[in-house]
Motif scaffolding. Structure first.
Motif, PDB file in Angstrom:
ATOM      1  N   ILE A 112       0.849  -1.194   0.000  1.00 28.61           N
ATOM      2  CA  ILE A 112       0.000   0.000   0.000  1.00 28.61           C
ATOM      3  C   ILE A 112       0.885   1.245   0.000  1.00 28.61           C
ATOM      4  N   ALA A 113       1.918   1.239   0.827  1.00 32.94           N
ATOM      5  CA  ALA A 113       2.849   2.375   0.872  1.00 32.94           C
ATOM      6  C   ALA A 113       3.531   2.563  -0.476  1.00 32.94           C
ATOM      7  N   GLN A 114       3.916   1.479  -1.118  1.00 34.37           N
ATOM      8  CA  GLN A 114       4.569   1.569  -2.417  1.00 34.37           C
ATOM      9  C   GLN A 114       3.620   2.125  -3.472  1.00 34.37           C
ATOM     10  N   VAL A 121       5.245   9.857  -7.140  1.00 36.48           N
ATOM     11  CA  VAL A 121       6.453  10.064  -7.943  1.00 36.48           C
ATOM     12  C   VAL A 121       6.159  10.043  -9.442  1.00 36.48           C
ATOM     13  N   ALA A 122       5.258   9.202  -9.876  1.00 36.00           N
ATOM     14  CA  ALA A 122       5.127   8.935 -11.304  1.00 36.00           C
ATOM     15  C   ALA A 122       3.895   9.524 -11.977  1.00 36.00           C
ATOM     16  N   PHE A 123       2.847   9.809 -11.228  1.00 38.79           N
ATOM     17  CA  PHE A 123       1.636  10.312 -11.840  1.00 38.79           C
ATOM     18  C   PHE A 123       1.691  11.835 -11.888  1.00 38.79           C
ATOM     19  N   GLY A 124       0.720  12.437 -12.516  1.00 41.30           N
ATOM     20  CA  GLY A 124       0.695  13.891 -12.659  1.00 41.30           C
ATOM     21  C   GLY A 124       0.710  14.603 -11.324  1.00 41.30           C
ATOM     22  N   ILE A 125       1.233  15.790 -11.344  1.00 37.55           N
ATOM     23  CA  ILE A 125       1.400  16.579 -10.122  1.00 37.55           C
ATOM     24  C   ILE A 125       0.076  16.834  -9.419  1.00 37.55           C
ATOM     25  N   ASP A 126      -1.022  16.868 -10.151  1.00 36.01           N
ATOM     26  CA  ASP A 126      -2.328  17.116  -9.544  1.00 36.01           C
ATOM     27  C   ASP A 126      -3.001  15.856  -9.007  1.00 36.01           C
ATOM     28  N   GLU A 127      -2.395  14.714  -9.221  1.00 40.81           N
ATOM     29  CA  GLU A 127      -3.010  13.450  -8.802  1.00 40.81           C
ATOM     30  C   GLU A 127      -2.912  13.200  -7.303  1.00 40.81           C
ATOM     31  N   ASP A 135      -0.082  13.945   4.798  1.00 37.11           N
ATOM     32  CA  ASP A 135      -0.962  13.366   5.805  1.00 37.11           C
ATOM     33  C   ASP A 135      -0.929  11.833   5.761  1.00 37.11           C
ATOM     34  N   ALA A 136      -0.913  11.272   4.557  1.00 40.35           N
ATOM     35  CA  ALA A 136      -0.854   9.811   4.423  1.00 40.35           C
ATOM     36  C   ALA A 136       0.452   9.276   4.989  1.00 40.35           C
ATOM     37  N   ILE A 137       1.549   9.910   4.667  1.00 38.50           N
ATOM     38  CA  ILE A 137       2.853   9.454   5.155  1.00 38.50           C
ATOM     39  C   ILE A 137       2.936   9.593   6.675  1.00 38.50           C
ATOM     40  N   ARG A 138       2.426  10.679   7.212  1.00 41.55           N
ATOM     41  CA  ARG A 138       2.439  10.868   8.672  1.00 41.55           C
ATOM     42  C   ARG A 138       1.625   9.809   9.396  1.00 41.55           C
ATOM     43  N   SER A 139       0.588   9.307   8.757  1.00 43.67           N
ATOM     44  CA  SER A 139      -0.253   8.301   9.413  1.00 43.67           C
ATOM     45  C   SER A 139       0.401   6.917   9.431  1.00 43.67           C
ATOM     46  N   MET A 140       1.432   6.728   8.633  1.00 45.32           N
ATOM     47  CA  MET A 140       2.099   5.424   8.553  1.00 45.32           C
ATOM     48  C   MET A 140       2.940   5.173   9.797  1.00 45.32           C
ATOM     49  N   PRO A 141       2.964   3.922  10.263  1.00 45.35           N
ATOM     50  CA  PRO A 141       3.923   3.597  11.308  1.00 45.35           C
ATOM     51  C   PRO A 141       5.350   3.693  10.739  1.00 45.35           C
ATOM     52  N   GLU A 142       6.315   3.818  11.612  1.00 41.26           N
ATOM     53  CA  GLU A 142       7.698   4.036  11.188  1.00 41.26           C
ATOM     54  C   GLU A 142       8.173   2.978  10.186  1.00 41.26           C
ATOM     55  N   GLU A 143       7.877   1.729  10.442  1.00 43.24           N
ATOM     56  CA  GLU A 143       8.324   0.650   9.549  1.00 43.24           C
ATOM     57  C   GLU A 143       7.762   0.830   8.130  1.00 43.24           C
ATOM     58  N   MET A 144       6.536   1.274   8.051  1.00 47.23           N
ATOM     59  CA  MET A 144       5.901   1.492   6.752  1.00 47.23           C
ATOM     60  C   MET A 144       6.546   2.671   6.029  1.00 47.23           C
ATOM     61  N   ARG A 145       6.882   3.718   6.769  1.00 45.95           N
ATOM     62  CA  ARG A 145       7.574   4.870   6.160  1.00 45.95           C
ATOM     63  C   ARG A 145       8.954   4.451   5.652  1.00 45.95           C
ATOM     64  N   ILE A 146       9.614   3.595   6.385  1.00 44.94           N
ATOM     65  CA  ILE A 146      10.931   3.090   5.952  1.00 44.94           C
ATOM     66  C   ILE A 146      10.780   2.305   4.653  1.00 44.94           C
ATOM     67  N   ASP A 147       9.776   1.443   4.579  1.00 46.24           N
ATOM     68  CA  ASP A 147       9.520   0.686   3.343  1.00 46.24           C
ATOM     69  C   ASP A 147       9.225   1.627   2.175  1.00 46.24           C
ATOM     70  N   ALA A 148       8.437   2.664   2.444  1.00 51.59           N
ATOM     71  CA  ALA A 148       8.085   3.631   1.396  1.00 51.59           C
ATOM     72  C   ALA A 148       9.335   4.351   0.898  1.00 51.59           C
ATOM     73  N   ALA A 150      12.403   3.297   1.095  1.00 54.24           N
ATOM     74  CA  ALA A 150      13.248   2.321   0.395  1.00 54.24           C
ATOM     75  C   ALA A 150      12.728   2.092  -1.024  1.00 54.24           C
ATOM     76  N   TRP A 151      11.408   2.065  -1.194  1.00 48.95           N
ATOM     77  CA  TRP A 151      10.858   1.887  -2.534  1.00 48.95           C
ATOM     78  C   TRP A 151      11.239   3.067  -3.431  1.00 48.95           C
ATOM     79  N   ILE A 152      11.125   4.283  -2.902  1.00 48.21           N
ATOM     80  CA  ILE A 152      11.493   5.459  -3.698  1.00 48.21           C
ATOM     81  C   ILE A 152      12.965   5.380  -4.095  1.00 48.21           C
ATOM     82  N   THR A 153      13.825   5.004  -3.158  1.00 49.80           N
ATOM     83  CA  THR A 153      15.254   4.879  -3.459  1.00 49.80           C
ATOM     84  C   THR A 153      15.474   3.860  -4.567  1.00 49.80           C
TER      85      THR A 153
END
Length: 178
Positions: A112-114, A121-127, A135-148, A150-153
């Motif tokens: 889900i985080a990915q 990262v990939a869709f239009g800026i308005d998407e 807000d979505a990232i802040r709601s994630m637990p730390e482990e989920m943010r780390i996975d997210a 890592a996916w971006i990297t």
């Protein structure tokens, strides 16, 4: 899948009645079928967006918490999203980012985080507006943010390796790294 329907061709007429019956949200005992349908929502939406939007996508909404969690777990099993499906799912996707809901998604939170990162990262800026993403990232637990992160990297590194030049390429496939 064996019939190899074309994009936009619609579900075959001889399967519509059966698909309608299996995906009907008013039948709790068909939830496993809807969960399997959710895992193939990208494919179904490409083949028959009207049917999928009318029959399957409402189960992703939050009027029935148990149903929605099952649907998002099914989606995350084989997470795939494109701009058209994103437009249809966005209204249901962003409310998923609440700590209690993310916890209930279980091990599928990573996918889900990915998906969220791919859209950002990939869709239009308005998407995906900055506030929505934050807000979505802040709601994630730390482990989920780390996975997210890592996916971006990995996504950025893969892009660098794939592109000898500075031009962007079309994105295909799934945000799910295996």
């Amino acid at each position: 899948f064996a019939r190899r329907p074309r994009v936009g061709a619609g579900l075959p007429e001889n399967l519509i009645h059966r698909a309608n019956d299996l995906m009907a949200p008013d039948k709790p005992n068909h939830r496993p079928a809807r969960t399997i349908g959710a895992s193939r929502v990208s494919y179904l939406y490409a083949i028959d967006p009207g049917w999928t939007a009318k029959t399957l996508l409402p189960s992703f909404g939050w009027t029935n918490e148990e149903e929605s969690i099952a649907m998002w777990q099914g989606y995350a099993w084989q997470a795939r999203i494109d701009p058209q499906l994103w437009a249809a799912l966005k209204v249901h996707f962003l409310p998923l980012f609440q700590p209690n809901r993310l916890e209930r998604i279980g091990n599928w939170r990573r996918n889900i985080a990915q998906s969220l990162m791919l859209v950002g990262v990939a869709f239009g800026i308005d998407e995906l507006k900055r506030d929505e993403a934050r807000d979505a990232i802040r709601s994630m637990p730390e482990e989920m943010r780390i996975d997210a992160a890592a996916w971006i990297t990995g996504y950025m590194e893969a892009g660098d390796a794939d592109n000898g030049n500075e031009e962007e390429e079309a994105i295909e496939g799934s945000p799910d790294l295996r």
